[in-house]
Every structure is written in structure tokens, then in C-alpha cells.
Design an enzyme around this catalytic site. Structure first.
Site, PDB file in Angstrom:
ATOM      1  N   TYR A   8      41.206  46.983  40.888  1.00 47.06           N
ATOM      2  CA  TYR A   8      39.999  46.222  40.582  1.00 47.06           C
ATOM      3  C   TYR A   8      38.963  47.298  40.286  1.00 47.06           C
ATOM      4  CZ  TYR A   8      35.981  43.155  40.904  1.00 47.06           C
ATOM      5  OH  TYR A   8      34.824  42.459  40.611  1.00 47.06           O
ATOM      6  N   ASP A  73      35.921  37.224  39.562  1.00 50.65           N
ATOM      7  CA  ASP A  73      35.937  38.549  40.183  1.00 50.65           C
ATOM      8  C   ASP A  73      36.577  38.499  41.577  1.00 50.65           C
ATOM      9  OD1 ASP A  73      34.700  39.479  37.913  1.00 50.65           O
ATOM     10  OD2 ASP A  73      32.782  39.915  38.870  1.00 50.65           O
ATOM     11  N   ASP A  93      24.487  49.256  44.550  1.00 50.14           N
ATOM     12  CA  ASP A  93      24.728  47.991  43.865  1.00 50.14           C
ATOM     13  C   ASP A  93      25.200  46.978  44.905  1.00 50.14           C
ATOM     14  OD1 ASP A  93      25.657  45.869  42.340  1.00 50.14           O
ATOM     15  OD2 ASP A  93      26.847  47.091  40.993  1.00 50.14           O
ATOM     16  N   GLU A  99      31.986  43.222  46.806  1.00 56.21           N
ATOM     17  CA  GLU A  99      33.369  43.428  46.365  1.00 56.21           C
ATOM     18  C   GLU A  99      34.133  44.334  47.338  1.00 56.21           C
ATOM     19  OE1 GLU A  99      32.561  42.989  41.570  1.00 56.21           O
ATOM     20  OE2 GLU A  99      32.069  44.861  42.585  1.00 56.21           O
TER      21      GLU A  99
END
Length: 158
Positions: A8, A73, A93, A99
Site C-alpha cells: 500500500y 483506501d 499528514d 493509514e
């Protein structure tokens, strides 16, 4: 070497520095024989209906686009073998943090890649703690993802 790992590809593209690192990392993973780029999950290639928010900022107000892109995602994180995060120390971020948290909760191996000129700069404690390994951008083309290992980051945290 066998191309056996999908990643990913976790990276920002919102500033000039992020874009530069993004492009450099994409070139590097295409050179790396242990990453299956063709079957990896690149979020910019999976924006809902093919509409990129950097080209259509009005999408930030579109609940359907936002929900579908987030869920796409989320599925990308869960179905990839591991997460590869392109991290800029002075440009945290929040999305990358989410994530990385998802990946950790799912037991995914996490490698954080930092541009060589930034390697050693202080990074966020949570980003430091969640990663299994830290490498310099220059190591990315040749790092063997078929034999992942643990390594501490050489910089301080904040």
C-alpha cells in the site's frame, strides 16, 4: 529475486516536497525486484470515479466521493501485503497517520521511507512507534522486502 510483495503506497502529494518524494519513491519501487508494483495499491490510481481531489478540490465537499475514496483506501490497506509510507518529517499528514494505524491494527508490516536529506530529523512519536523499519529513500530500490526486519529510526522523536 521474485516479485512477491504488494505494498500500500502511503504518500502525500499535496506539496512540492511531497510530490518530489512521491515521484522518487515510485521510480524506486519500480526498480525494486521484490515489490510487485503492478498489483500494489497506489491510492492516486484508485480515486472514486477516477476523479483526483488535487485536480478537483470541490470533491472535498462531496460526501459520496469522500466516503468511497476512503473505503477504497481502507480496502487497499487491508488487502496489501505491507505498507510503504513515504514520510516527510516536517510535513506530517494526518491521513497517513490513519493509514498507518489501520495497517498496524491489521498486523501489516510497515516500512517508513524518508528522503536521504531528511533522514535523522525528528519525527512524530506515533509514527516512530508504529513502524517496523525505517530506510532512506536511496535504499528503496534495493531493499529486500521478501526478508523484512525490524530497525529503529536514527533520529529523535517529538
Amino acid at each position: 529475486m521474485q516479485k512477491s510483495k504488494t505494498v500500500y503506497f502511503c504518500a502525500g502529494w499535496f506539496t512540492d516536497k511531497q510530490n518530489q518524494a512521491y515521484k522518487q519513491a515510485m521510480t524506486a519501487i519500480k526498480e525494486n525486484p521484490t515489490i510487485d508494483v503492478e498489483n500494489s495499491y497506489i491510492p492516486l490510481q484508485h480515486q472514486y470515479k477516477g476523479l483526483r481531489v488535487d485536480e478537483h478540490p470541490e470533491l472535498l465537499e462531496d460526501k459520496e466521493w469522500a466516503t468511497a475514496t476512503y473505503n477504497e483506501d481502507r480496502v487497499g490497506v487491508s488487502t496489501s501485503d505491507m505498507v510503504l509510507a513515504i514520510y516527510i518529517p516536517e510535513e506530517e499528514d494526518v491521513g497517513m497517520g490513519v493509514e498507518l494505524g489501520m495497517a498496524s491494527a491489521l498486523g501489516k508490516y510497515i516500512t517508513v521511507v524518508i528522503p536521504d536529506e531528511d533522514f535523522g530529523k525528528s519525527i512524530n512519536l506515533m509514527s516512530w512507534g508504529i513502524a517496523d523499519n525505517f530506510i532512506k529513500m536511496s535504499e528503496l530500490p534495493t531493499y529486500n522486502f521478501n526478508q523484512p526486519g525490524f530497525n529503529f529510526y536514527d533520529g529523535a522523536v517529538y
